[in-house]
Scaffold this active site. Sequence first.
Site, PDB file in Angstrom:
ATOM      1  N   ASP A 413      11.065  89.227  65.280  1.00 46.26           N
ATOM      2  CA  ASP A 413      11.466  88.848  63.977  1.00 46.26           C
ATOM      3  C   ASP A 413      11.985  89.787  63.168  1.00 46.26           C
ATOM      4  O   ASP A 413      11.548  91.074  63.215  1.00 46.26           O
ATOM      5  CB  ASP A 413      10.073  88.192  63.335  1.00 46.26           C
ATOM      6  CG  ASP A 413       9.969  86.667  63.958  1.00 46.26           C
ATOM      7  OD1 ASP A 413      10.628  86.498  64.995  1.00 46.26           O
ATOM      8  OD2 ASP A 413       9.369  85.869  63.503  1.00 46.26           O
ATOM      9  N   HIS A 558       7.886  91.955  66.260  1.00 47.57           N
ATOM     10  CA  HIS A 558       8.743  92.347  65.100  1.00 47.57           C
ATOM     11  C   HIS A 558       9.494  93.255  65.308  1.00 47.57           C
ATOM     12  O   HIS A 558       9.315  94.338  66.181  1.00 47.57           O
ATOM     13  CB  HIS A 558       7.946  92.637  63.737  1.00 47.57           C
ATOM     14  CG  HIS A 558       7.188  91.273  63.119  1.00 47.57           C
ATOM     15  ND1 HIS A 558       6.021  90.735  63.912  1.00 47.57           N
ATOM     16  CD2 HIS A 558       7.629  90.666  62.303  1.00 47.57           C
ATOM     17  CE1 HIS A 558       5.926  89.821  62.959  1.00 47.57           C
ATOM     18  NE2 HIS A 558       6.773  89.613  62.124  1.00 47.57           N
TER      19      HIS A 558
HETATM   20 ZN    ZN Z   1       9.584  87.090  59.309  1.00 50.05          ZN
END
Ligand code: ZN
Length: 588
Positions: A413, A558
Amino acid sequence: MEADQGIADGLRRGLCNLLALASVLCVALGPGAVRCAPEELADERAVAEEVLEALERNAFEEAAQRTRRGLQTLPSSVLLHNLAGSILLLTGDRAGSEKAWRWVRSAAPSDGIAAYGLALVRLSQGRLDEAEELLKEASGHGEAGCCLLARQYLTFLRGAAMSEALGLPDTVRAGRLGLQTALAEARGDAAAAQEAAETLLRDPTLDRYAEYPSVLMTFDRQQPLRWGAPRLPSGLLALPNRPTVTPVAGTAVLSAPDSAASYVAFRVDGRFLSVANSRPFRLNWNSATVANGPHVVEVVGFDSTGQEIYCQRTEIVTANADAPVPPETARIAGRLWRLLALKPSRASVAFLAWRAAARAGDQTAAARWLWRASAIDPAAVPRAFTPLPAVRNPGPPLWRGSADEKLVALTFDDGPRPGITEELLEILTREQVPATFFMIGRSVAANPGLVARLAQAGMELANHSYSHPNLAHLSDEEIRAELLRTSACIQDITGTAPVWFRPPGGNVSERVIRVAADLGLRAGMWTVNGEQKETEGAEPLLTHVLRRVQPGAVVLLHNGRRTTVMALPALIQQLRLRGYRFVTLSEL
Ligand SMILES: [Zn+2]
C-alpha cells in the site's frame, strides 16, 4: 494636560483655512490628528516582497496572513490592496477581490492591475462587455502580454472570427498554447490541436497531472474561468468596509492650523519640504513629485525660541498620471502581473484534444486524451464522457482467495515512494515474485517513471485513492473523483486501467463499494495485516506474517517502509520453503 487640550482645540478650529482655487486641492488636517511620535514609516515594498515570495511558492495562506498584517499598519496602501485582490482572485473569492479592487480604483483611478483584476471577475460572471471595457483600460497601464491574452480569450469566447492567437509573447506561453489548442479544435485541425496540447502538458515545472495554481481558462462559454489554487479558509483575508478615497493629484495646498507658532515646517514621508515663516502657514506642493500611493504629511509648528510646539500627521493618497515609478515598485508590479496572467486549465485542454481526436476518428488517441483530462481534473470532463472500464459489476470485496491451492498475494500500500519502491522492485524482480501495488494517485502523478517501471516488471497496479482520505467520510462525488483520478493516472501511464481498489486505512462502507463498482473497481482487502509489525522491525514483521499465512492469503504490507524492504527477501524464501507460489491479486 491643559496645554495639550489648548493645542487640540486650536487644531480643530483652524484646520484648513484655504479653500482657494477650485483646481487646487486642500489637504486638511483632520480633528483626529495627534502629536507626532517618532515613528518608523512602514515599508509597503518590504511587505509586498514577502507576500510575493510566498505567492510564488504557492503558499496562499501565508501570503494572505502577511497581507492582512500589512494592511493593518498600511490601510491606505494601493499596492497591498492589489496584493489582497490578487490573492483573493487566485483563490476563487471573486466578491472579496472585487472589494479590494473597487477601493484601489477609488484611490488610484488609472491602476492597471485593479482594472485587469476586475475584468477577470466580470469575465468569470459572463459579463463580457464590461470585461472588455476594463481590459481596454488596463491595457494602457499594464503588462501588455497579460492584457492581450485576456482580450484574445474574450474574442474566442464571443465566437468572433479568429483563426490564430496573434502576437502573444513568451511571458504568456502556456496561455498561448491553450488558445492555440482551442482554436485548432474549433477549425477541425485535430493534428494541430493535439500537438499544442502535448506541448502544454509537457511543462516540466508542474506535476504531470497538476493544474496551474492560477486563474484558469476553460474555453467553455458557460463557465469561462476556473480556479487552480485552493480556497482560503473563510475570513482569512476579509477586508474591512472602507470608504472610498479621494486621491490627491497635481498641486495640493498643505496648510497648518491656526496656532501660536512662529514658523512651521512641512514634511512628506519624513522628508523635509519647506518652512513657512509668515502667516497663513501653507505650502503649495506638487504631489506628482512622489510615487502614487499613500504618504504621510507632517506639519510641525515651532515657537519663537525654536521649540517644537506641535506636530500634526495625516495620511494622503496621491494619484498622478506622470508620477515617478521607483524601479523596485515596477519590479514588484511585474511579478504580480506574472502571477495574474491567465493560464489554461490543462484538464480542459486535454478535453479539447479528445474532442479533436474523436472528431477525426482516431479512437486510440481520443481515449488517451480522455484519461489524461480525467487524471488532471475529473470535474472538467462531462460525466457522459467519463472513460470507464467495460466491467461494471466487479464483485464483492475480496478478503482471501481459494484455500485449495497454496497461493499467496503480496500487496504493497501507498507510494510509490522514490528510494524505497526501487528496492522493493529489485527484490521482487530478482526473486521473480509478482505483487500488487495499491498506489496513491498523488504519488503516481509525481513519479510517473517509477510507476511505468513497476508495470513493465509485471507488477499489478491498483488504486488506493488520490489523496488517501477516509473515503467513508466523503460524498459520492468526492469518492468518485478520488478513485477516478487515480485510475486515470495509472491508465495514462501504463495503458491499463486498475481493477482493484483498497480503501485508505481500511475505511469502507456500502456506499464506497457501490461508487467504486460504478467505476469498475472491486475492493481488494486482506487476510494478514503486517502494518503494526512493520513499525516494530523486520524480525517481528517476518514472524507475524509467517505465523498467519494460509493458502489463499492476501498479505498487506507497505510501499514506503525500510523494515518491509529488510524483511522481504526472508519472507519470500520462507514462504517458498513452505510450498507457496506468489501471484497478483487478479491471479488469486
Ligand atoms: Zn494507505
